[in-house]
Design a protein around this motif. Sequence first.
Motif, short mmCIF file in Angstrom:
data_model
loop_
_atom_site.label_atom_id
_atom_site.label_comp_id
_atom_site.label_asym_id
_atom_site.label_seq_id
_atom_site.Cartn_x
_atom_site.Cartn_y
_atom_site.Cartn_z
N THR A 204 0.84 -1.21 0.00
CA THR A 204 0.00 0.00 0.00
C THR A 204 0.87 1.25 0.00
N CYS A 205 0.38 2.26 -0.68
CA CYS A 205 1.10 3.53 -0.73
C CYS A 205 0.06 4.66 -0.86
N PRO A 206 -0.55 5.03 0.27
CA PRO A 206 -1.63 6.03 0.23
C PRO A 206 -1.18 7.39 -0.29
N LYS A 207 0.11 7.68 -0.20
CA LYS A 207 0.60 9.00 -0.67
C LYS A 207 0.56 9.10 -2.19
N ASN A 208 0.58 7.95 -2.86
CA ASN A 208 0.62 7.98 -4.31
C ASN A 208 -0.12 6.77 -4.90
N PRO A 209 -1.40 6.93 -5.18
CA PRO A 209 -2.21 5.81 -5.68
C PRO A 209 -1.67 5.19 -6.97
N GLN B 229 8.75 4.06 -11.47
CA GLN B 229 8.00 3.97 -10.22
C GLN B 229 8.99 3.83 -9.08
N LEU B 230 8.58 4.32 -7.92
CA LEU B 230 9.44 4.16 -6.74
C LEU B 230 8.56 4.43 -5.52
N ALA B 231 8.53 3.48 -4.61
CA ALA B 231 7.70 3.72 -3.41
C ALA B 231 8.06 2.76 -2.30
N LYS B 232 7.79 3.21 -1.07
CA LYS B 232 7.95 2.25 0.01
C LYS B 232 6.58 1.74 0.43
N ASN B 233 6.60 0.61 1.11
CA ASN B 233 5.36 -0.08 1.46
C ASN B 233 4.86 0.41 2.81
N TYR B 234 3.73 1.09 2.79
CA TYR B 234 3.20 1.65 4.03
C TYR B 234 2.43 0.61 4.84
N SER B 235 2.26 -0.60 4.28
CA SER B 235 1.62 -1.68 5.07
C SER B 235 2.58 -2.22 6.13
N GLN C 182 11.61 1.25 7.98
CA GLN C 182 12.72 2.19 8.18
C GLN C 182 13.38 2.65 6.88
N LEU C 183 12.97 2.04 5.78
CA LEU C 183 13.60 2.35 4.50
C LEU C 183 13.33 3.81 4.11
N THR C 184 14.33 4.47 3.57
CA THR C 184 14.15 5.86 3.14
C THR C 184 14.50 5.97 1.65
N LEU C 185 14.24 7.16 1.12
CA LEU C 185 14.56 7.39 -0.30
C LEU C 185 16.05 7.10 -0.55
N LYS C 186 16.90 7.50 0.41
CA LYS C 186 18.35 7.28 0.25
C LYS C 186 18.65 5.79 0.00
N ASN C 187 18.05 4.93 0.83
CA ASN C 187 18.29 3.47 0.68
C ASN C 187 17.79 2.98 -0.67
N ILE C 188 16.61 3.47 -1.07
CA ILE C 188 16.03 2.98 -2.33
C ILE C 188 16.90 3.45 -3.51
N LEU C 189 17.33 4.72 -3.45
CA LEU C 189 18.15 5.24 -4.55
C LEU C 189 19.49 4.50 -4.66
N GLU D 31 9.62 11.37 -13.25
CA GLU D 31 8.53 12.31 -13.46
C GLU D 31 7.63 12.22 -12.24
N CYS D 32 7.60 13.32 -11.46
CA CYS D 32 6.86 13.23 -10.20
C CYS D 32 5.76 14.28 -10.12
N GLU D 33 4.87 14.07 -9.15
CA GLU D 33 3.79 15.03 -8.93
C GLU D 33 4.38 16.38 -8.56
N ASP D 34 3.61 17.42 -8.88
CA ASP D 34 4.07 18.77 -8.55
C ASP D 34 3.79 19.05 -7.08
N ASN D 35 4.57 18.41 -6.24
CA ASN D 35 4.37 18.53 -4.79
C ASN D 35 5.69 19.00 -4.18
N ALA D 36 5.64 20.15 -3.51
CA ALA D 36 6.88 20.79 -3.04
C ALA D 36 7.69 19.87 -2.13
C1 LIG Z 1 9.42 8.69 -1.81
C2 LIG Z 1 9.55 7.89 -0.52
C3 LIG Z 1 10.10 6.50 -0.80
C4 LIG Z 1 10.51 8.62 0.42
O1 LIG Z 1 10.56 7.98 1.66
P1 LIG Z 1 11.34 8.69 2.90
O2 LIG Z 1 12.73 9.02 2.49
O3 LIG Z 1 11.18 7.80 4.09
O4 LIG Z 1 10.61 10.06 3.13
P2 LIG Z 1 9.13 10.30 3.73
O5 LIG Z 1 8.21 9.18 3.35
O6 LIG Z 1 9.25 10.64 5.17
O7 LIG Z 1 8.70 11.57 2.89
C5 LIG Z 1 9.27 12.86 3.13
C6 LIG Z 1 8.17 13.88 3.00
O8 LIG Z 1 7.67 13.87 1.66
C7 LIG Z 1 6.26 13.68 1.67
N1 LIG Z 1 5.85 12.88 0.50
C8 LIG Z 1 6.41 11.73 0.05
N2 LIG Z 1 5.77 11.30 -1.05
C9 LIG Z 1 4.80 12.20 -1.30
C10 LIG Z 1 3.81 12.31 -2.30
N3 LIG Z 1 3.71 11.40 -3.30
N4 LIG Z 1 2.98 13.36 -2.25
C11 LIG Z 1 3.07 14.28 -1.27
N5 LIG Z 1 4.00 14.25 -0.30
C12 LIG Z 1 4.84 13.21 -0.31
C13 LIG Z 1 5.99 12.92 2.98
O9 LIG Z 1 4.66 13.11 3.40
C14 LIG Z 1 6.99 13.58 3.90
O10 LIG Z 1 6.50 14.84 4.32
P3 LIG Z 1 6.62 15.32 5.86
O11 LIG Z 1 8.06 15.22 6.20
O12 LIG Z 1 6.08 16.69 5.81
O13 LIG Z 1 5.79 14.33 6.61
C15 LIG Z 1 8.18 7.72 0.18
O14 LIG Z 1 7.76 8.97 0.67
C16 LIG Z 1 7.09 7.21 -0.74
O15 LIG Z 1 7.01 6.01 -0.93
N6 LIG Z 1 6.25 8.12 -1.24
C17 LIG Z 1 5.09 7.78 -2.04
C18 LIG Z 1 5.46 7.30 -3.41
C19 LIG Z 1 5.95 8.40 -4.29
O16 LIG Z 1 5.38 9.47 -4.31
N7 LIG Z 1 7.02 8.11 -5.04
C20 LIG Z 1 7.63 9.06 -5.92
C21 LIG Z 1 7.32 8.72 -7.32
S1 LIG Z 1 8.29 9.78 -8.36
#
Ligand SMILES: CC(C)(COP(=O)(O)OP(=O)(O)OC[C@H]1O[C@@H](n2cnc3c(N)ncnc32)[C@H](O)[C@@H]1OP(=O)(O)O)[C@@H](O)C(=O)NCCC(=O)NCCS
Length: 177
Positions: free
Chosen positions: A18-23, A100-106, A111-118, A140-145
Amino acid sequence: LLKEFGKEETSKLFSDFTCPKNPDVEEFIRSPSKAIRFEESDQSRTYLILDDETGLILAYFSISFKELFLGGFDVPKNQIKKLDGMRKDVERIRVFLIGQLAKNYSVKNNQLTLKNILEEVYAVIDQVRTLVGGRAIILECEDNARLIGLYLEHGFKVLNTIEDTDQLITMYIHISK
Ligand SMILES: CC(C)(COP(=O)(O)OP(=O)(O)OC[C@H]1O[C@@H](n2cnc3c(N)ncnc32)[C@H](O)[C@@H]1OP(=O)(O)O)[C@@H](O)C(=O)NCCC(=O)NCCS
């Protein structure tokens, strides 16, 4: 995974992701899994990062390549040359794509972070690059700051568009040494 367990078992494994942040990234891997269809048709390769102890999927990413048309972007000539490696007047460059790139919110306390995935992404692309070349990775990502800020912290840059659009934001990183 597909060869060993078959489609049905693999889909079952993916259904817990599951990844509620990005359907979109959730949908890509969950049943009916686009990831499997893309794998079978060689559109991309999907990699899973598993927990050593539980075997749970902690994160996944998909990698492919594409030709990037620079026409709609406002890229300084010196950047184009850096991206292309040879010329500053090219219209298209070949890039690796993090589709695509995402961590599993289930997974609780994932503890995995973007750094580990990259790090895993770079390990894969490094092998391909050694064999066939290539100088840059895009996504190509959403326009989210917050999301863009996260990638900026990890060395990615935004490719500015000439006109404001509602489209996804293209970001890139150089990987040539
Ligand atoms: C990208 C990701 C792996 C990074 O993991 P991480 O290093 O542990 O970092 P976090 O999950 O704590 O995210 C950092 C911040 O970005 C925000 N964020 C991450 N993905 C987001 C998204 N798709 N939309 C909006 N905000 C997002 C988080 O809510 C968090 O904000 P906060 O610090 O204000 O709470 C993880 O956030 C994720 O799986 N995101 C959803 C999938 C996604 O959007 N992938 C990118 C596709 S290009």
